[in-house]
Motif scaffolding. Structure first.
Motif, PDB file in Angstrom:
ATOM      1  N   TYR A  12      20.234 -26.844  19.084  1.00  0.00           N
ATOM      2  CA  TYR A  12      18.868 -26.706  18.569  1.00  0.00           C
ATOM      3  C   TYR A  12      17.916 -27.730  19.196  1.00  0.00           C
ATOM      4  N   GLY A  34       3.363 -31.696  10.631  1.00  0.00           N
ATOM      5  CA  GLY A  34       3.744 -30.566  11.466  1.00  0.00           C
ATOM      6  C   GLY A  34       3.731 -30.834  12.952  1.00  0.00           C
ATOM      7  N   THR A  91       5.107 -14.890  11.206  1.00  0.00           N
ATOM      8  CA  THR A  91       5.929 -14.417  10.088  1.00  0.00           C
ATOM      9  C   THR A  91       5.313 -13.153   9.534  1.00  0.00           C
ATOM     10  N   SER A 104      14.178 -35.954  13.852  1.00  0.00           N
ATOM     11  CA  SER A 104      15.496 -35.325  13.863  1.00  0.00           C
ATOM     12  C   SER A 104      16.485 -36.164  14.664  1.00  0.00           C
ATOM     13  N   ILE A 138      18.123 -29.170  10.495  1.00  0.00           N
ATOM     14  CA  ILE A 138      17.034 -28.407   9.867  1.00  0.00           C
ATOM     15  C   ILE A 138      15.709 -28.661  10.582  1.00  0.00           C
ATOM     16  N   TRP A 139      15.431 -29.920  10.913  1.00  0.00           N
ATOM     17  CA  TRP A 139      14.167 -30.245  11.578  1.00  0.00           C
ATOM     18  C   TRP A 139      14.141 -29.700  13.006  1.00  0.00           C
ATOM     19  N   GLU A 146      12.541 -22.598  16.418  1.00  0.00           N
ATOM     20  CA  GLU A 146      12.145 -21.257  16.014  1.00  0.00           C
ATOM     21  C   GLU A 146      10.667 -20.979  16.262  1.00  0.00           C
ATOM     22  N   LYS A 147       9.947 -21.922  16.824  1.00  0.00           N
ATOM     23  CA  LYS A 147       8.568 -21.697  17.252  1.00  0.00           C
ATOM     24  C   LYS A 147       8.481 -21.368  18.738  1.00  0.00           C
ATOM     25  N   ASN A 191      14.141 -21.042   3.902  1.00  0.00           N
ATOM     26  CA  ASN A 191      12.902 -20.367   3.535  1.00  0.00           C
ATOM     27  C   ASN A 191      13.140 -18.921   3.147  1.00  0.00           C
ATOM     28  N   LYS A 209      15.868 -27.161  14.157  1.00  0.00           N
ATOM     29  CA  LYS A 209      15.825 -25.700  14.049  1.00  0.00           C
ATOM     30  C   LYS A 209      14.412 -25.219  13.770  1.00  0.00           C
ATOM     31  N   HIS A 210      13.694 -25.948  12.951  1.00  0.00           N
ATOM     32  CA  HIS A 210      12.311 -25.585  12.611  1.00  0.00           C
ATOM     33  C   HIS A 210      11.430 -25.521  13.863  1.00  0.00           C
ATOM     34  N   GLN A 254      19.279 -19.086   4.274  1.00  0.00           N
ATOM     35  CA  GLN A 254      18.253 -19.853   4.966  1.00  0.00           C
ATOM     36  C   GLN A 254      17.437 -20.660   3.967  1.00  0.00           C
TER      37      GLN A 254
END
Length: 1100
Positions: free
Chosen positions: A601, A800, A624, A809, A829-830, A836-837, A911, A832-833, A909
Motif C-alpha cells: 500500500y 487530509g 464515491t 503511516s 489504514i492510512w 485508493e485515491k 467505511n 490504504k486511504h 471495510q
C-alpha cells in the motif's frame, strides 16, 4: 438492610436506680460535666506508640482476618496496606485501609480487618477469570502517623517512611493450581458451561520462546521502488535469552537466511536486500545490499562509531531461485549462496579484528526498499532470522512456503524470455525490411503511393522453427496482423516488446467491451498471457482476477497468485493494491500480514501524488458513486452531455463558478468527463484573467509556476498568487510561502506565510512547517526537530494532506517516535486511504460506471470485479448490486457467489455503508444459498447498521425481540442502551422503537412511526386490562348481568317447552375475551422476561 436499633426495655425500678446514680461520686469517670482526671502515678508514665499485626492464617486468601493492635499517644491515622510482586511488576499496592483515632489516646486498641485481594491473585482460572497471575511475595504493612500540625504536607507525613510506629509481615502466596474457584453467583448457558468444562482441567504452560524469527513466510514482489517490509524486534521475555542478547551487543552472533529471485542487478549504486536502521536513522549492523555488478555489499557498524563495508567476490544469479545465508560470529562473517536443490553453492568468509555493534531492539529492520535505498527487482521468498545463534547451511530450517509457486515463477519467466525474443526479432526483421523498401528508388508515382498507403510490411519468411511456431501460433498470428510502421528502427527493443504487449491488450480489451464481451474472455486468456510476458502488466492483473474469481474460467488460485505477484513486481497499480488488500484482510488463502500489506500500500500511496499531477495516462478522479444513488447517477455526464454543455455555456458567458467547475472536471477527470488538462488550462486562464474569482486565480498561478501544459511564467504566477492571497484565500497564502521557499530560498518569508496560512486552517502549510523543522532550516531554531515536525505532519494529515498521511503511516509502522507508538494496522489504514485515491484506479472505476450507465452489463461486471478485487469498498457493493440485478449473468460468468462474497468483503471495510450491514443481516437471518442461518451474527449486522444511523437497523432489532429473541448484552453496550435503566424487554423495545423513529424522517409516516404508535397502543391496552379497578367494575357488572338473567329465566313459565336455550351474554363473552387477551399479554411479557432469565451471566 440496615435498620435503626430499637430501645431496650427498662426493668421495673430501673428509673429509680438511674436517678440515684446521679448522686453517686464519679471517681474520675468522664462525663459531659467533668474533665478527665488522671491519677498522679499515671501522669508520670510515658506512652509510646506501637502497632502489632496478628494474622490468623498467613496465606493470601480472600477475606483473611487480621487483628491490628495499636496505641496512639496523639491523634493519629492508622494505615494497613498490602503490596504484591509478580514476575512482571513489583511493589504493586493491592489492598489499603485507613482509619483515624482521635479520642482513644494512650489506650491500647484492637481493630479486626478483613483483607480483600483482586480475584486474579486468590482464585483459579475459570470462565470469567481468564488469566490468574503467579504472585511471588505479598507484604502486609501497618503504620501509625500522627495528625500533622500546621501546614505540613499531609500525604508525606502519612507515608510509611514518616510513620511514628510501623510493622509488617510477609504473607504466604498460593500457586494458581491450588487456589479455589470463585463463586460468581451467575449461571452459564449450557453450551458455555460445556465448553468450559472441556478446558477446566487443562494444565497451563508457559509460552515457548526461542531466538528464531520468521520475518517472511510468503512471496513478496519487489519492484525496485523505495518501499519494503518493516520489522521491529522486542526484547526477550525470557530473562536468560535477554541476558544473552545484551551480552552479544558488542560481539554479535546471529544468522540470517533469505530466498531470492532476481530479475536484474541494481540499476543504481546499491539496492536493499535487508538492513538495520538505528534510532538516529543511520545504517547499523547488518546492512546487506546488491550492487550494479550483482555482488553482495555488506556493511557493519563498529563499536567505536565508524562503519566498515566488504563486497563478495561472487555475483548473484539472475532468474533462478537461490538462498542467501549470512552468519556473524564476532568479527567473522560467513556468506553462502545455495541453489534451489541446496547442492550447488558459493561461499566466502571475512575476518576482522574490529568489534561490531549489534542491537536489534534499537531501531527497525527493513526487507527491500526504504526512503534511503531502493529495493531489488525480483521476489523475496521465506526469510528466517536466528537472533542469538550461528548456524551452518544444513542446520538452517528455512524451507520455501510453497514449491509450486516457486516453480511457476521460474516457468513464467522462461516462457516470457521466449516470447520477448520472438517479438523483438520479428519487429526487428519487419523494420529492417521496411527500411530497405524506403531506401529503394521508386520507379513511378504509383509505387511511391503504394509504399505510403498500401499494405504494411509483414514477415512471411520465418526464421523460427516449426516447433516454436506451433507452440506460439496465436502470438505469430497476432504479429502478422500488427503494424510496426509507427516504430522507429533505432527504437530500444524493450520498448518495442512493451508496445506489442500494449497492442495485444488493447485488442483484447476492445473485444471484451462488446455487449457479449465476457463470452470471449476464455479465448482471450492466451493473448493476455502473451501481453503479460511482453511486460504490459495490466494484462497480468486481468489474469490474476480472472483466475482468482473464476471469471469465465475455472478457479485457479495458483495462477491467480502468480499473476498477482508478476503484476505487482511490474508496478501495476491495481495488482499491488490487490496484494495489499488480500494480506490486510487475510482472504483467498493469503496470510494476514500487516507489514507485508503496508509494503504494497505504501508503494501506491507514494505514487498517487505524482500520478494525480501527471498530464498523461489513463486516469480519472476517484469518486464515491453508488449504483443505489439515483441522484448521483443523474449528475454524471460526458463531453456531449447536457450537464457539461450547460456548464460550458455558462462558462463562456463569464460565470466564475461554471468556469471553476468545468476546469476541475477536465483537469482531474471528474463526473464522467475524460481527463483533458489542455482544455482545463484554457478555462483556468480565461477565468483567472477575466474574473476576480480567487480560486481560479490561484489554480492558474500554480499551473504557471509548475509549467503544467503551458510555458512557465514565474512573474505572472507570482502576481496572480499575491492577488488571490489579498482576497483572503489561505491556499494562496501558502502558495506565497512555497514560492519564497522554492524559488528564492528565503526561509524567513516562507515560514512567515506558512504560519499565517496555518492559522487560517491550511493543511499544506502545516506540512511545509513540519518539513522546515525536519530539515533543520526553520528560522531561529538550530538543528532538526523530528518531534515537532511529526506534530505538524500529523496536523496536516488530519486535514487530509496526502504527504502528511504518508509520513504518519511511516511513523506508525516504524514506531520510533514518542507520539507514534508502533501500530502496523493504523499504518496500513492510512496508506490504504491514500492508495485508493490513485488516478489509474479511478479510470477503471469510471469505465465500470460508464458501462453501467450505458447498460453494457458485461463490461460493467468485468471492470467492477477488477476494482472490487483491489479492495475498493464502493466497487464491492456496486458489484454485489449488479449481481442482484442480473443474477443470471453473475451465475454464468462468475464461479464465486458474487452477492455474498462482495457484500461480505464490504462490511469488513472501515467505511462500510449501512445498507451492506442490513443485507448481510438478512442473509444471516434467513440463510443464503449454501450459508446457514446465524441469529447472533444477524443481530450484530443490524446493530452495526443502527450505529451508522440507519433507522431500519433499530427496526429489525426490535422485530427480532418481538419474535422472542434476546439481544446479547455486549450489543446493547455498543448501542449505548443502559441495561440498568432498561432491564426488561419491554423497556428495551421502547428504546429501540424511539431510536428508530428519531433516525427516520419524522415529518412523514414511516414504518418506525407506525411501529412506535402500535407499541404505545399495546402498552396502553395492557395497562387497562391490568387495572384492578377496571377488573372489579367489570366483575361487578358481569355478576349483576348474570343475576338478572337467572331471575328472568326463573320467572318464565316452567311448562314452556319451547323456551330458548341459555346463551352466554355478550358482556360475559367480551369479558372472557378480555381475560384471554390479558393472559396472552401476560404470557408474552413472561416469554420476554424468561428469555433474559436464561442468560443471567450476561446481564450480571
Amino acid at each position: 438492610m440496615w435498620r435503626p436499633a430499637e430501645p431496650r426495655p427498662v426493668p421495673r425500678g430501673g428509673l429509680l436506680l438511674l436517678w440515684l446514680l446521679n448522686f453517686v461520686p464519679s471517681f474520675g469517670k468522664e462525663t459531659l460535666l467533668t474533665t478527665s482526671v488522671i491519677p498522679q502515678s499515671d501522669q508520670n508514665m510515658v506512652y509510646e506508640d506501637f502497632i502489632h499485626l496478628n494474622v490468623l492464617e498467613k496465606r493470601v486468601l480472600n477475606d483473611s482476618e487480621v487483628s491490628v493492635q495499636y496505641l496512639c499517644s496523639k491523634p493519629c491515622t492508622v494505615t494497613l496496606e498490602a503490596v504484591a510482586s509478580s514476575e512482571f511488576r513489583t511493589g504493586v499496592p493491592v489492598y489499603k485501609k485507613r482509619w483515624k483515632n482521635e479520642k482513644h489516646l494512650h489506650i491500647s486498641r484492637t481493630q479486626i480487618v478483613h483483607l480483600k485481594f483482586p480475584s486474579i491473585m486468590v482464585y483459579r482460572d475459570d470462565y470469567f477469570i481468564r488469566h490468574s497471575i503467579v504472585v511471588h511475595t505479598v507484604i502486609l504493612y501497618a503504620w501509625i502517623s500522627h495528625k500533622p500540625v500546621g501546614g505540613y504536607d499531609t500525604k508525606r507525613n502519612e507515608s510509611y517512611q514518616q510513620a511514628v510506629a510501623r510493622n509488617y509481615t510477609v504473607l504466604e502466596t498460593v500457586p494458581p493450581s491450588k487456589r479455589p474457584y470463585k463463586d460468581h453467583k451467575v449461571c452459564f448457558k449450557w453450551n458455555s458451561e460445556y465448553m468450559w468444562r472441556l478446558q477446566a482441567n487443562r494444565i497451563p504452560q508457559c509460552p515457548h520462546e526461542n531466538d528464531a524469527v520468521e520475518i517472511l513466510s510468503f512471496p513478496y514482489a519487489s519492484s525496485g521502488e523505495k518501499t519494503g517490509i518493516v520489522k521491529k524486534f522486542k526484547k526477550f521475555h525470557n530473562r536468560e535469552l535477554e541476558t544473552i542478547r545484551q551480552h552479544q551487543i558488542d560481539y554479535p552472533m546471529f544468522t540470517i537466511s533469505v530466498w531470492l529471485y532476481l530479475l536484474n542487478h541494481c540499476e543504481k549504486n546499491l539496492c536493499g536486500i535487508f538492513y538495520f536502521i538505528d534510532p538516529e536513522e543511520m545504517y547499523s549492523t547488518p546492512a546487506v545490499f546488491l550492487n550494479e555488478e550483482g555482488y553482495v555489499h555488506i556493511q557493519m557498524h563498529l563499536v567505536k562509531g565508524e562503519d566498515l563495508a566488504v563486497k563478495t567476490s561472487f555475483s548473484l544469479s539472475l532468474k533462478q531461485w537461490f538462498r542467501l545465508d549470512l552468519s556473524f560470529n564476532g568479527g567473522q562473517i560467513e556468506v553462502t549462496c545455495s541453489g534451489k536443490n541446496m547442492k550447488s553453492y558459493q561461499h566466502q568468509s571475512f575476518n576482522f579484528r574490529e568489534d561490531f555493534y549489534y542491537d536489534d531492539t534499537a531501531g527497525y529492520f527493513v526487507l527491500g526498499g526504504s526512503g534511503y535505498a531502493p529495493g531489488i527487482e525480483g521476489f523475496f521468498g521465506p526469510m528466517k532470522y536466528y537472533r542469538l545463534n550461528i548456524l551452518e547451511g544444513k542446520q538452517i530450517s528455512n524451507p520455501f512456503y510453497d514449491k509450486k509457486i516457486m516453480e511457476q515463477i521460474e516457468l513464467y519467466y522462461e516462457r516470457c524470455a521466449d516470447i520477448q525474443e520472438i517479438v523483438s526479432g520479428y519487429g526487428h526483421l519487419v523494420k529492417q525490411g521496411r527500411m530497405a523498401q524506403k531506401d529503394c528508388i521508386h520507379e513511378n508515382y504509383y509505387s511511391e503511393l503504394y509504399y505510403k498507403y498500401g499494405d504494411k510490411s509483414k514477415c512471411d519468411a520465418f526464421i523460427w522453427g516449426k516447433e516454436l511456431r506451433e507452440k506460439y501460433h496465436s502470438l505469430f498470428k497476432l504479429l502478422r496482423e500488427m503494424d510496426f510502421s509507427s516504430s522507429d528502427a533505432s527504437e530500444n527493443q524493450n520498448d518495442t516488446v512493451l508496445e506489442v504487449g500494449q497492442n495485444i491488450f488493447e485488442k483484447v480489451a476492445k473485444s471484451l467491451s462488446r455487449a457479449d464481451g465476457l463470452h470471449y474472455l476464455n479465448s482471450s486468456v492466451p493473448f493476455l498471457m502473451d501481453s503479460s510476458c511482453c511486460g504490459y502488466h495490466k494484462a497480468s492483473f486481468f489474469l490474476a482476477v480472472i483466475f482468482e474469481t473464476g471469471l469465465a474460467v475455472p478457479i485457479d488460485p495458483l495462477q491467480g497468485l502468480l499473476y498477482s505477484l508478476v503484476g505487482a513486481q511490474g508496478s501495476e497499480r491495481l495488482s499491488v493494491m490487490n496484494l495489499g488488500y488480500k494480506h490486510y484482510k487475510g482472504i483467498n488463502n493469503y496470510p494476514l500480514d500487516l507489514e507485508l500489506s503496508y509494503a504494497y500500500y505504501s508503494d501506491i500511496a507514494l505514487k498517487t501524488s505524482f500520478d494525480q499531477h501527471a498530464i498523461k495516462g489513463d486516469q480519472a478522479f476517484v469518486e464515491t458513486i453508488r449504483l443505489r444513488d439515483d441522484e448521483l447517477l443523474k449528475a454524471q455526464t460526458k463531453e456531449n452531455g447536457d450537464v457539461f454543455m450547460w456548464l460550458k455555456h455558462e462558462a463562456a458567458r463569464g460565470d466564475a463558478a461554471a468556469q471553476q467547475r468545468l476546469a476541475q472536471m477536465l483537469f482531474w477527470g471528474q463526473q464522467g468527463v475524460a481527463k483533458n488538462p489542455e482544455a482545463a488550462i484554457e478555462w483556468y486562464s480565461k477565468g483567472a484573467l477575466e474574473t476576480e474569482d480567487p480560486i481560479l486565480i490561484y489554480d492558474y498561478a500554480i499551473i504557471l509556476f509548475k509549467g503544467q501544459g503551458v510555458k512557465k511564467n514565474t512573474i505572472l504566477a507570482l502576481e496572480l498568487m499575491k492577488k488571490a492571497a489579498s482576497k483572503g484565500l489561505h491556499q494562496a497564502v501558502n502558495g506565497l510561502g512555497w514560492y519564497y521557499h522554492n524559488f528564492k530560498k528565503d526561509y524567513i518569508k516562507a515560514a512567515k506565510y506558512w504560519l499565517k496560512a496555518e492559522e487560517m486552517g491550511n493543511p499544506d502549510a502545516s506540512y511545509n512547517l513540519g518539513a522546515l523543522h525536519l530539515d533543520g532550516i526553520y528560522p531561529g531554531v538550530p538543528g532538526r526537530n523530528r518531534t515537532l515536525a511529526a506534530e505538524y505532519f500529523y496536523k496536516a494529515a488530519q486535514g487530509g494532506h496526502i504527504e502528511g498521511i504518508i509520513r504518519c503511516s511511516l511513523y506508525y509502522i516504524i514506531g520510533n517516535m514518542e507520539n507514534f507508538p508502533r501500530d502496523p494496522e493504523k499504518a496500513v489504514i492510512w496508506a490504504k486511504h491514500i492508495a485508493e485515491k490513485n488516478g489509474y484506479l479511478g479510470h477503471v472505476i469510471r469505465k465500470a460506471l460508464n458501462a453501467y450507465l450505458e447498460l453494457s452489463w458485461h463490461e460493467a461486471l468485468l471492470h467492477y470485479v477488477l476494482a472490487a478485487e483491489a479492495g475498493i469498498e464502493v466497487s464491492q457493493t456496486n458489484l454485489a448490486h449488479i449481481c442482484e440485478e442480473k443474477p443470471e449473468l453473475a451465475r454464468r460468468y462468475l464461479a464465486t457467489n458474487c452477492v455474498w462474497r462482495y457484500y461480505n468483503f464490504s462490511i469488513s471495510q472501515i467505511n462500510a455503508p449501512a445498507f451492506a450491514y442490513l443485507k448481510m443481516g438478512d442473509f444471516y437471518y434467513y440463510g443464503y444459498q449454501n450459508h446457514s442461518k446465524d441469529l447472533e451474527l444477524s443481530v450484530r449486522m443490524y446493530a452495526k447498521a443502527a450505529l451508522e444511523g440507519e433507522s431500519q437497523g433499530f427496526f429489525n432489532l426490535a422485530l427480532l425481540m418481538e419474535e422472542g429473541n434476546s439481544i446479547p448484552p455486549y450489543i446493547l453496550d455498543h448501542l449505548e442502551i443502559n441495561r440498568t435503566l432498561h432491564s426488561s424487554n419491554i423497556s428495551i423495545l421502547q428504546e429501540l422503537y424511539q431510536r428508530c423513529w428519531s433516525h427516520s424522517d419524522q415529518e412523514s409516516i414511516n414504518p418506525c412511526s407506525l411501529a412506535l404508535f402500535y407499541f404505545y397502543l399495546r402498552i396502553f391496552w395492557s395497562n387497562i386490562l391490568h387495572s384492578t379497578l377496571v377488573y372489579f367494575m367489570g366483575t361487578f357488572l358481569v355478576s349483576i348481568s348474570v343475576a338478572f338473567a337467572v331471575q328472568y329465566f326463573q320467572s318464565l313459565p316452567a311448562n314452556d317447552s319451547h323456551a330458548p336455550r341459555l346463551e352466554q351474554s355478550p358482556d360475559v363473552q367480551s369479558s372472557t375475551e378480555n381475560i384471554s387477551d390479558t393472559r396472552s399479554t401476560e404470557q408474552e411479557e413472561s416469554t420476554l422476561t424468561n428469555n433474559l432469565a436464561q442468560h443471567p451471566h450476561l446481564i450480571s
